[in-house]
Design a protein around this motif. Structure first.
Motif, PDB file in Angstrom:
ATOM      1  N   ILE A  57       0.839  -1.194   0.000  1.00 40.93           N
ATOM      2  CA  ILE A  57       0.000   0.000   0.000  1.00 40.93           C
ATOM      3  C   ILE A  57       0.876   1.247   0.000  1.00 40.93           C
ATOM      4  O   ILE A  57       0.639   2.182  -0.772  1.00 40.93           O
ATOM      5  CB  ILE A  57      -0.967  -0.020   1.214  1.00 40.93           C
ATOM      6  CG1 ILE A  57      -2.029  -1.107   1.010  1.00 40.93           C
ATOM      7  CG2 ILE A  57      -1.600   1.350   1.440  1.00 40.93           C
ATOM      8  CD1 ILE A  57      -2.841  -1.432   2.250  1.00 40.93           C
ATOM      9  N   THR A  58       1.902   1.242   0.830  1.00 42.14           N
ATOM     10  CA  THR A  58       2.821   2.390   0.907  1.00 42.14           C
ATOM     11  C   THR A  58       3.629   2.522  -0.377  1.00 42.14           C
ATOM     12  O   THR A  58       3.758   3.624  -0.930  1.00 42.14           O
ATOM     13  CB  THR A  58       3.761   2.235   2.122  1.00 42.14           C
ATOM     14  OG1 THR A  58       2.961   2.174   3.303  1.00 42.14           O
ATOM     15  CG2 THR A  58       4.737   3.394   2.213  1.00 42.14           C
ATOM     16  N   ARG A  59       4.168   1.404  -0.857  1.00 53.35           N
ATOM     17  CA  ARG A  59       4.997   1.430  -2.071  1.00 53.35           C
ATOM     18  C   ARG A  59       4.227   1.991  -3.261  1.00 53.35           C
ATOM     19  O   ARG A  59       4.750   2.764  -4.055  1.00 53.35           O
ATOM     20  CB  ARG A  59       5.501   0.016  -2.379  1.00 53.35           C
ATOM     21  CG  ARG A  59       6.471  -0.065  -3.560  1.00 53.35           C
ATOM     22  CD  ARG A  59       6.925  -1.501  -3.804  1.00 53.35           C
ATOM     23  NE  ARG A  59       5.887  -2.335  -4.375  1.00 53.35           N
ATOM     24  CZ  ARG A  59       5.547  -2.336  -5.671  1.00 53.35           C
ATOM     25  NH1 ARG A  59       6.145  -1.533  -6.519  1.00 53.35           N
ATOM     26  NH2 ARG A  59       4.604  -3.140  -6.108  1.00 53.35           N
ATOM     27  N   LEU A  60       2.957   1.606  -3.368  1.00 51.54           N
ATOM     28  CA  LEU A  60       2.129   2.038  -4.496  1.00 51.54           C
ATOM     29  C   LEU A  60       1.370   3.334  -4.204  1.00 51.54           C
ATOM     30  O   LEU A  60       0.620   3.812  -5.054  1.00 51.54           O
ATOM     31  CB  LEU A  60       1.151   0.924  -4.876  1.00 51.54           C
ATOM     32  CG  LEU A  60       1.810  -0.377  -5.357  1.00 51.54           C
ATOM     33  CD1 LEU A  60       0.786  -1.495  -5.468  1.00 51.54           C
ATOM     34  CD2 LEU A  60       2.537  -0.158  -6.668  1.00 51.54           C
ATOM     35  N   ASN A  61       1.546   3.857  -2.991  1.00 51.24           N
ATOM     36  CA  ASN A  61       0.891   5.094  -2.581  1.00 51.24           C
ATOM     37  C   ASN A  61      -0.631   5.010  -2.779  1.00 51.24           C
ATOM     38  O   ASN A  61      -1.254   5.915  -3.346  1.00 51.24           O
ATOM     39  CB  ASN A  61       1.483   6.301  -3.312  1.00 51.24           C
ATOM     40  CG  ASN A  61       1.117   7.606  -2.635  1.00 51.24           C
ATOM     41  OD1 ASN A  61       0.941   7.654  -1.428  1.00 51.24           O
ATOM     42  ND2 ASN A  61       0.979   8.656  -3.435  1.00 51.24           N
ATOM     43  N   LEU A  62      -1.217   3.915  -2.297  1.00 51.02           N
ATOM     44  CA  LEU A  62      -2.654   3.690  -2.440  1.00 51.02           C
ATOM     45  C   LEU A  62      -3.408   4.318  -1.264  1.00 51.02           C
ATOM     46  O   LEU A  62      -2.930   4.281  -0.133  1.00 51.02           O
ATOM     47  CB  LEU A  62      -2.941   2.189  -2.500  1.00 51.02           C
ATOM     48  CG  LEU A  62      -2.293   1.428  -3.651  1.00 51.02           C
ATOM     49  CD1 LEU A  62      -2.511  -0.071  -3.484  1.00 51.02           C
ATOM     50  CD2 LEU A  62      -2.845   1.913  -4.979  1.00 51.02           C
ATOM     51  N   PRO A  63      -4.597   4.864  -1.497  1.00 46.34           N
ATOM     52  CA  PRO A  63      -5.383   5.483  -0.422  1.00 46.34           C
ATOM     53  C   PRO A  63      -6.162   4.417   0.371  1.00 46.34           C
ATOM     54  O   PRO A  63      -7.390   4.431   0.448  1.00 46.34           O
ATOM     55  CB  PRO A  63      -6.316   6.430  -1.179  1.00 46.34           C
ATOM     56  CG  PRO A  63      -6.540   5.729  -2.486  1.00 46.34           C
ATOM     57  CD  PRO A  63      -5.230   5.046  -2.809  1.00 46.34           C
ATOM     58  N   SER A 170      -2.965 -12.068  -6.921  1.00 47.03           N
ATOM     59  CA  SER A 170      -4.007 -11.234  -6.335  1.00 47.03           C
ATOM     60  C   SER A 170      -4.387 -10.125  -7.307  1.00 47.03           C
ATOM     61  O   SER A 170      -3.513  -9.414  -7.801  1.00 47.03           O
ATOM     62  CB  SER A 170      -3.478 -10.619  -5.027  1.00 47.03           C
ATOM     63  OG  SER A 170      -4.319  -9.579  -4.585  1.00 47.03           O
ATOM     64  N   GLN A 171      -5.673  -9.967  -7.542  1.00 47.90           N
ATOM     65  CA  GLN A 171      -6.119  -8.846  -8.372  1.00 47.90           C
ATOM     66  C   GLN A 171      -5.966  -7.528  -7.620  1.00 47.90           C
ATOM     67  O   GLN A 171      -5.712  -6.491  -8.227  1.00 47.90           O
ATOM     68  CB  GLN A 171      -7.573  -9.042  -8.795  1.00 47.90           C
ATOM     69  CG  GLN A 171      -7.747 -10.118  -9.824  1.00 47.90           C
ATOM     70  CD  GLN A 171      -9.184 -10.249 -10.289  1.00 47.90           C
ATOM     71  OE1 GLN A 171     -10.095  -9.587  -9.803  1.00 47.90           O
ATOM     72  NE2 GLN A 171      -9.402 -11.129 -11.252  1.00 47.90           N
ATOM     73  N   GLN A 172      -6.098  -7.560  -6.313  1.00 43.20           N
ATOM     74  CA  GLN A 172      -5.981  -6.340  -5.516  1.00 43.20           C
ATOM     75  C   GLN A 172      -4.529  -5.883  -5.380  1.00 43.20           C
ATOM     76  O   GLN A 172      -4.261  -4.693  -5.297  1.00 43.20           O
ATOM     77  CB  GLN A 172      -6.584  -6.553  -4.121  1.00 43.20           C
ATOM     78  CG  GLN A 172      -8.072  -6.826  -4.141  1.00 43.20           C
ATOM     79  CD  GLN A 172      -8.870  -5.671  -4.710  1.00 43.20           C
ATOM     80  OE1 GLN A 172      -8.706  -4.530  -4.289  1.00 43.20           O
ATOM     81  NE2 GLN A 172      -9.725  -5.946  -5.673  1.00 43.20           N
TER      82      GLN A 172
END
Length: 186
Positions: A57-63, A170-172
């Motif tokens: 999540i952090t690496r991809l900067n996802l909200p 994983s699709q997510q």
């Protein structure tokens, strides 16, 4: 897991329920169900996977947030406590002062299977999560040393089982590099 009371609770009453103990409860059709404490293996697996998902999540900067042992409303008078959930940051922010029960559809739910939760995790939660259209549901099964990833597709889940050194798909989190062997090595 033991039914706790003969009283039936609305979802709203469940959100406010406090018996003065540290007991965690799920709500099943209006009934409080006490959850047994997890094993250390269960806790360590949840921590390890949660850390990996947070890194992605952090690496991809996802909200998104990756939350442990958070409630999830799955019906009118039904709420589960998921081992891990990946959820929208804005939706959590909008409910930050409410009970820790997510009332929207999460991106991902992960359950770590215990001997007493096999039927609940593989059968009941599968249908409950499908009913609220959870896009991806993972079952981490330490006894069988396998990870089942269920992907929501046209009202049902497509199932794929991963063992040993197979890279999870994983699709997510399509760029996640993790195998069951990596996860189960504590």
């Amino acid at each position: 897991m033991v039914a706790t009371s003969t009283n039936r609770y609305s979802f709203e009453a469940y959100c406010q329920y406090d018996d003065g103990t540290d007991t965690r409860y799920e709500l099943e059709d209006g009934n409080l169900v006490a959850m047994t404490p997890p094993t250390f293996r269960h806790i360590l697996l949840a921590e390890k996977l949660g850390d990996r998902l947070k890194q992605e999540i952090t690496r991809l900067n996802l909200p998104l947030y990756c939350l442990r042992e958070t409630g999830l409303r799955v019906g009118y008078a039904k709420s589960r406590i998921a081992d891990l959930m990946v959820v929208d940051q804005q939706k959590v922010a909008a409910a930050v002062d409410q009970a820790g029960i997510y009332q929207s559809t999460p991106n991902l739910v992960v359950e770590i299977v215990s001997p007493e939760s096999v039927i609940r995790d593989y059968r009941y939660k599968r249908s409950e999560y499908a009913a609220i259209t959870v896009p991806e549901y993972w079952l981490i099964d330490p006894s069988a040393e396998k990870i089942t990833i269920l992907t929501f597709n046209e009202g049902l889940y497509d199932e794929r089982i991963f063992t040993q050194e197979e890279k999870l798909v994983s699709q997510q989190f399509p760029e996640l590099t993790l195998t069951p062997q990596d996860l189960f090595a504590l």
